[in-house]
Enzyme design. Structure first.
Site, mmCIF file in Angstrom:
data_model
loop_
_atom_site.group_PDB
_atom_site.id
_atom_site.type_symbol
_atom_site.label_atom_id
_atom_site.label_comp_id
_atom_site.label_asym_id
_atom_site.label_seq_id
_atom_site.Cartn_x
_atom_site.Cartn_y
_atom_site.Cartn_z
ATOM 1 N N HIS A 129 -51.740 49.319 5.867
ATOM 2 C CA HIS A 129 -50.732 49.110 6.909
ATOM 3 C C HIS A 129 -51.346 48.907 8.292
ATOM 4 C CE1 HIS A 129 -47.479 51.294 4.301
ATOM 5 N NE2 HIS A 129 -47.889 50.144 3.789
ATOM 6 N N PHE A 388 -50.785 55.450 -0.278
ATOM 7 C CA PHE A 388 -52.009 55.247 0.494
ATOM 8 C C PHE A 388 -51.842 54.305 1.675
ATOM 9 C CE2 PHE A 388 -53.229 55.332 -4.171
ATOM 10 C CZ PHE A 388 -53.233 56.717 -4.226
ATOM 11 N N CYS A 389 -50.663 54.302 2.284
ATOM 12 C CA CYS A 389 -50.386 53.401 3.411
ATOM 13 C C CYS A 389 -50.751 51.963 3.067
ATOM 14 C CB CYS A 389 -51.117 53.863 4.673
ATOM 15 S SG CYS A 389 -50.495 55.423 5.333
ATOM 16 N N ALA A 390 -50.480 51.611 1.814
ATOM 17 C CA ALA A 390 -50.655 50.231 1.339
ATOM 18 C C ALA A 390 -49.549 49.981 0.327
ATOM 19 C CB ALA A 390 -52.033 50.037 0.724
ATOM 20 N N CYS A 408 -44.867 57.046 1.923
ATOM 21 C CA CYS A 408 -46.277 57.224 1.610
ATOM 22 C C CYS A 408 -46.626 58.695 1.486
ATOM 23 C CB CYS A 408 -47.131 56.595 2.707
ATOM 24 S SG CYS A 408 -48.872 56.537 2.325
#
Length: 471
Positions: A129, A388-390, A408
């Site tokens: 992100h 995982f902020c993805a 997340c």
């Protein structure tokens, strides 16, 4: 004999000592164990050397670029020498600037604020992100997740060839409608799969189409050498807290022109060279054209020095040795997980893709948050669970909808239910072999025998139920 125990005794110890290596934590099943920190991809522990360097400097701490006193002069020299050390670590070109920020996220937001008004930005949906989200004020083209490095290059080639015409731009290479400035943002190593991206090839494609490229090196810099000139990227961004220097400092390094032409990231002292009142009551400002333009306020000299110290430590240890040892650990973890049928390791590019010490997986029949909680509570192993902020990438890898929203790091189901979350184990130069051995053994035991404790969801996290006893 395992891949790890077959190694020489000398290689069993981590090459770079870190703080916390002797910390013990309690287990819900009784007793204590040395904590196995296997969440380096989020924040790596501080190198002992970094801590010692900062502690030695701390009594001499003073204001930077502000004072005539001895401590201020010393601190200013330390700050600027740290900038030079980072530039050397990254292989910066002579006219590149090194700007100290707060983090990779801050660095990429700074660059996003500096792109020309008519810039078109190209970002893969696979990005963290920090590199996926800052470009919202620009014209953004999101690229689908590639399944091979070659497909990543081909996808970018097509996107740049078909990019939007710009009335104010220059002629497209090879002729055709004029195009404006363009920027490609790509990760060096995935924070989800650990896989290395073909950065040099992507840079060549970008430049062939008159575009620039920024490398998100948050997960690459702690594991591999980076040479801006050799890779031919325009900018590199990374964070100190992933590079064994957790003192709130990040770096944006690269070409100066867009940074010099942009309004200061923050307006204030340090960024301004001259300030004067006008006759009409307003204020005229002349901003610096150096890195100081985007470093308003009192600089984080300790953070910058910590990053420089970590850069020197990694360089002096030698990346060849560090990479070789890490690859042995990666092979051990992957081999151990491959021997457990219920475990699925997540990958974009396949089993043979080169990668750093970041591995994500799911376990059949387990909620990922429950599994991570059991690793911590019953084995003293710290990993990460969630998205995982993805979010788009993880959902794509798990067969979900990349457009589906998700929180997340928080479980979306109870301990006995499945969810579109994963578990991530990550390690580096401070990881002892024993931590990796314990992790592989713990995964096998949890899958084969189940958790020995009861867990519940509390505040969005799966935690041991202290009211219950072991199974």
């Amino acid at each position: 004999m395992s891949v790890l125990t077959a190694a020489t005794d000398q290689s069993l110890c981590a090459p770079l000592p870190v703080l916390g290596r002797d910390v013990t934590v309690p287990l819900v099943t009784g007793g204590e164990v040395t904590y196995a920190a296997l969440d380096y991809a989020a924040s790596a522990p501080a190198l002992q050397r970094v801590w010692d360097d900062v502690a030695a400097y701390a009594p001499y701490y003073g204001s930077v670029h502000r004072g005539a006193g001895y401590l201020s002069q010393l601190s200013t020299d330390l700050f600027e020498n740290s900038r030079a050390a980072v530039a050397e670590f990254l292989g910066c070109r002579a006219d590149d600037q090194v700007v100290f920020t707060r983090s990779t996220t801050d660095s990429l937001n700074l660059l996003a604020a500096a792109v020309p008004a008519d810039c078109q930005v190209f970002v893969y949906e696979t990005e963290h992100h920090a590199s996926l989200l800052p470009w919202r004020d620009a014209r953004v083209t999101y690229l689908d997740a590639p399944r091979t490095p070659a497909q990543a290059v081909e996808t970018l080639e097509r996107a740049l060839a078909d990019r939007d015409p710009s009335p104010s731009g220059r002629l497209r290479p090879g002729g055709g409608d004029p195009v404006g400035p363009a920027l490609v943002c790509v990760t060096g190593a995935s924070n989800v799969t650990g896989e290395l991206w073909p950065v040099g090839e992507l840079a060549a494609v970008a430049h062939a189409h008159g575009a620039r490229i920024v490398l998100d090196a948050a997960q690459l810099a702690p594991h591999h050498p980076i040479d801006i000139a050799e890779l031919d990227v325009d900018w590199v961004a990374f964070s100190g807290h992933k590079l064994y220097a957790p003192f709130g400092c990040g770096v944006l390094a690269g070409r100066a022109d867009w940074l010099q032409d942009a309004e200061p990231y923050l307006a204030g002292g340090g960024a301004s060279r001259k300030v004067a009142r006008r006759a009409d009551g307003g204020v005229d400002v002349e901003w610096h054209t150096t890195a100081a333009r985007h470093e308003a306020g009192s600089p984080n000299v300790i953070g910058a020095y910590a990053v420089a110290s970590a850069c020197k430590a990694l360089t002096e240890e030698g990346f060849d040795r560090l990479v070789a040892r890490e690859q042995r650990l990666v092979a051990a973890v992957r081999a151990g997980l491959a021997g457990i049928p219920e475990v699925k390791v997540l990958s974009l590019f396949g089993d043979d893709a080169p990668r750093v010490g970041v591995i994500s997986f799911v376990v059949e029949g387990w909620n990922s948050s429950h599994f991570a909680a059991a690793l911590s509570a019953e084995y003293g192993i710290g990993v990460r669970d969630g998205l995982f902020c993805a979010h788009p990438l993880v959902r794509t890898l798990l067969g979900g909808d990349p457009g589906e929203a998700g929180e997340c790091g928080a479980p979306e189901a109870g301990p006995g239910e499945l969810s579109l979350n994963a578990i991530r184990v990550s390690f580096g130069a401070g990881t002892p072999d024993e931590h990796v051995e314990r992790f592989v053994r713990a995964v096998g035991e949890l899958v084969g025998q189940g958790a020995r404790w009861t867990y519940r969801t509390e505040g969005g996290r799966c935690v041991p139920d202290r009211a219950e006893t072991r199974h």
